[in-house]
Design an enzyme around this catalytic site. Structure first.
Site, PDB file in Angstrom:
ATOM      1  N   TYR A 142      14.509  -3.379  -3.366  1.00  0.00           N
ATOM      2  CA  TYR A 142      13.286  -4.972  -3.261  1.00  0.00           C
ATOM      3  C   TYR A 142      14.779  -5.807  -3.621  1.00  0.00           C
ATOM      4  O   TYR A 142      14.038  -6.517  -3.652  1.00  0.00           O
ATOM      5  CB  TYR A 142      12.166  -4.472  -4.647  1.00  0.00           C
ATOM      6  CG  TYR A 142      11.594  -3.957  -4.151  1.00  0.00           C
ATOM      7  CD1 TYR A 142      11.505  -2.108  -3.811  1.00  0.00           C
ATOM      8  CD2 TYR A 142      10.014  -4.348  -4.352  1.00  0.00           C
ATOM      9  CE1 TYR A 142       9.821  -1.756  -4.075  1.00  0.00           C
ATOM     10  CE2 TYR A 142       8.573  -3.663  -4.013  1.00  0.00           C
ATOM     11  CZ  TYR A 142       8.834  -2.064  -3.506  1.00  0.00           C
ATOM     12  OH  TYR A 142       7.540  -1.390  -3.008  1.00  0.00           O
ATOM     13  N   LYS A 189      17.628  10.349  -6.821  1.00  0.00           N
ATOM     14  CA  LYS A 189      17.738  11.533  -5.840  1.00  0.00           C
ATOM     15  C   LYS A 189      19.211  11.577  -5.287  1.00  0.00           C
ATOM     16  O   LYS A 189      20.122  11.354  -5.063  1.00  0.00           O
ATOM     17  CB  LYS A 189      17.472  10.444  -4.502  1.00  0.00           C
ATOM     18  CG  LYS A 189      17.929  11.644  -3.700  1.00  0.00           C
ATOM     19  CD  LYS A 189      16.506  12.367  -2.261  1.00  0.00           C
ATOM     20  CE  LYS A 189      16.916  13.283  -1.384  1.00  0.00           C
ATOM     21  NZ  LYS A 189      16.565  14.492  -0.907  1.00  0.00           N
ATOM     22  N   ASP A 221      11.693  14.153  -3.817  1.00  0.00           N
ATOM     23  CA  ASP A 221      11.084  15.237  -2.390  1.00  0.00           C
ATOM     24  C   ASP A 221      10.295  16.031  -3.436  1.00  0.00           C
ATOM     25  O   ASP A 221       8.843  16.170  -3.563  1.00  0.00           O
ATOM     26  CB  ASP A 221      11.973  15.755  -1.951  1.00  0.00           C
ATOM     27  CG  ASP A 221      13.291  15.533  -2.260  1.00  0.00           C
ATOM     28  OD1 ASP A 221      13.796  15.624  -3.789  1.00  0.00           O
ATOM     29  OD2 ASP A 221      14.068  16.731  -1.134  1.00  0.00           O
ATOM     30  N   ASP A 245       7.141   2.669  -6.848  1.00  0.00           N
ATOM     31  CA  ASP A 245       6.211   1.857  -5.960  1.00  0.00           C
ATOM     32  C   ASP A 245       5.869   3.504  -4.673  1.00  0.00           C
ATOM     33  O   ASP A 245       4.003   3.549  -5.632  1.00  0.00           O
ATOM     34  CB  ASP A 245       6.868   0.779  -4.502  1.00  0.00           C
ATOM     35  CG  ASP A 245       5.406   0.720  -3.913  1.00  0.00           C
ATOM     36  OD1 ASP A 245       4.553   0.048  -4.431  1.00  0.00           O
ATOM     37  OD2 ASP A 245       5.714   1.198  -2.567  1.00  0.00           O
TER      38      ASP A 245
HETATM   39  C1  IPM Z   1       2.672  -2.478  -5.503  1.00  0.00           C
HETATM   40  C2  IPM Z   1       2.763  -3.585  -4.314  1.00  0.00           C
HETATM   41  C3  IPM Z   1       3.966  -4.346  -4.306  1.00  0.00           C
HETATM   42  C4  IPM Z   1       4.550  -3.484  -4.342  1.00  0.00           C
HETATM   43  C5  IPM Z   1       3.290  -4.919  -2.768  1.00  0.00           C
HETATM   44  C6  IPM Z   1       2.230  -5.520  -2.775  1.00  0.00           C
HETATM   45  C7  IPM Z   1       4.632  -6.178  -3.179  1.00  0.00           C
HETATM   46  O1  IPM Z   1       2.324  -2.117  -3.630  1.00  0.00           O
HETATM   47  O2  IPM Z   1       2.639  -3.416  -6.726  1.00  0.00           O
HETATM   48  O3  IPM Z   1       2.584  -1.271  -6.251  1.00  0.00           O
HETATM   49  O4  IPM Z   1       5.393  -3.012  -3.704  1.00  0.00           O
HETATM   50  O5  IPM Z   1       5.407  -3.189  -5.617  1.00  0.00           O
HETATM   51 MN    MN Z   2       3.036  -0.139  -4.207  1.00  0.00          MN
END
Ligand code: IPM
Ligand code: MN
Length: 356
Positions: A142, A189, A221, A245
């Protein structure tokens, strides 16, 4: 107690569900003698439209000066459908996470007895499942270096983690395991990724400090499979940003609806509380979205930001009561009567006030 709450409703259904959470907070304050002071700020698509910035400076200042942030959702199809757009609503969420130092996202997965049949999984698999996912929130792909080369025809994102980042999220996870069932699952992983190998190395080193905790290591996985094959295996699951996520969306199936999962993001500055669901633009303004995840996020706010456990429990009890009495939105209605977002909010508010 005085509670200074920065309220960021955001996009799509965000404003509707946050409004219900605010009603629940007010009801709790009324019942327990607290005073909530709300400030409102822009974030996401609405902030881009109003101020040209998905996380405006004013919003940041407001959050820094508050005791807690109550967050709705960000995202809009206008940007999803335009991959060339330079500014995106989601950047607002990433910016607030980074700038408030919210390195840990805590997503509890619980089951409600009367909702067990709602889960796409077999009843006996989900009944009694109760675990916490701890997702690292300010590192990994990210936030790693990204870009394009070859005239834009090759793209890359980098997953990068420092020992410090890994240690602080793992020590939080070990702490949770110590307070729960002493079982920690580290998801990575490590058979492929160097960053995962560092995670595993650091976790193994830390094991010695927590002899009471049973630690197991699971490739992501396999974890994706085990989460739905046997959710009751898990107590505390910890993982890096991207894996977390994906796995937490999957884990929401255990509860029966995305509309139920709340989260707390904690770290160095003000903590933030948000439903794990997105902005669900198709439902915006229709008064059909499930407000329970937002309301449960407010419960987490009382517990985490203010250490007010009884207040949090009052909200949880009200939510359970609404589910048990079938006073729910369409995603949970199961063929029964579906109630509106604000009606569910009103029901819960009244329950909190009346059940002293
Ligand atoms: C989450 C959401 C966010 C992320 C998005 C909206 C940026 O999916 O909080 O899980 O990917 O972290
Ligand atoms: Mn999310």
């Amino acid at each position: 107690m005085r509670l200074r709450i920065a309220t960021l409703p955001g996009d799509g259904i965000g404003p509707e569900v946050v409004a219900q959470a605010v009603k629940a907070v007010d009801a709790v304050c009324d019942r327990f003698g607290h005073k909530a002071e709300y400030s409102y700020g822009h974030i996401g698509a609405s902030a881009i439209e109003e101020l040209g910035d998905p996380y405006p400076e004013d919003t940041h200042r407001m959050c820094m000066e508050s005791d807690a942030v109550l967050f709705g959702a960000v995202g809009s199809p206008k940007y999803d459908n335009d991959p060339t757009s330079k500014v995106r609503p989601e950047q607002g969420l990433l910016a607030i996470r980074k700038r408030l130092g919210l390195f840990a996202n805590i997503r509890p997965v619980e089951t409600f007895k009367s909702l067990v049949p709602k889960s796409p999984l077999k009843d006996e698999l989900v009944d009694g499942a109760d675990f916490i996912c701890i997702r690292e929130l300010t590192g990994g792909m990210y936030f790693g270096e990204r870009g394009r080369k070859d005239d834009g025809n090759t793209a890359f994102d980098t997953c990068i983690y420092s020992r410090m980042e890994i240690e602080r999220i793992l020590s939080l996870a070990f702490g949770y395991a110590m307070r729960r069932k002493h079982h920690l699952t580290v998801v990575d992983k490590a058979n492929i990724l160097e960053s995962s190998r560092l995670w595993r190395q650091v976790a193994k080193e830390m094991e010695a400090e927590y002899p009471e905790v049973t630690v197991d290591y699971m490739f992501v996985d396999n974890a994706a499979m085990q989460l739905i094959r046997c959710p009751k295996f898990f107590d505390v699951l910890v993982t890096e940003n991207t894996f977390g996520d994906i796995l937490t969306d999957e884990a929401s199936c255990v509860s029966g609806s995305m509309g139920l999962l709340a989260s707390a993001s904690i770290g160095t500055h003000t903590s933030l509380f948000e439903p794990i669901h997105g902005s669900y633009p198709q439902a915006a303004g229709k008064n059909i979205a499930n407000p329970l995840a937002a309301i449960l996020s407010a419960a987490m706010m009382f517990e985490y930001a203010f250490d007010l456990k009884e207040e949090g429990k009052a909200i949880r009890d009200a939510v359970t009561a609404s589910i048990d009495s079938g006073f729910v939105t369409e995603d949970l209605a199961n063929g029964g009567q579906a109630r509106g977002t604000s009606e569910v909010g009103d029901w819960i508010t009244a329950w909190i006030v009346n059940n002293r």
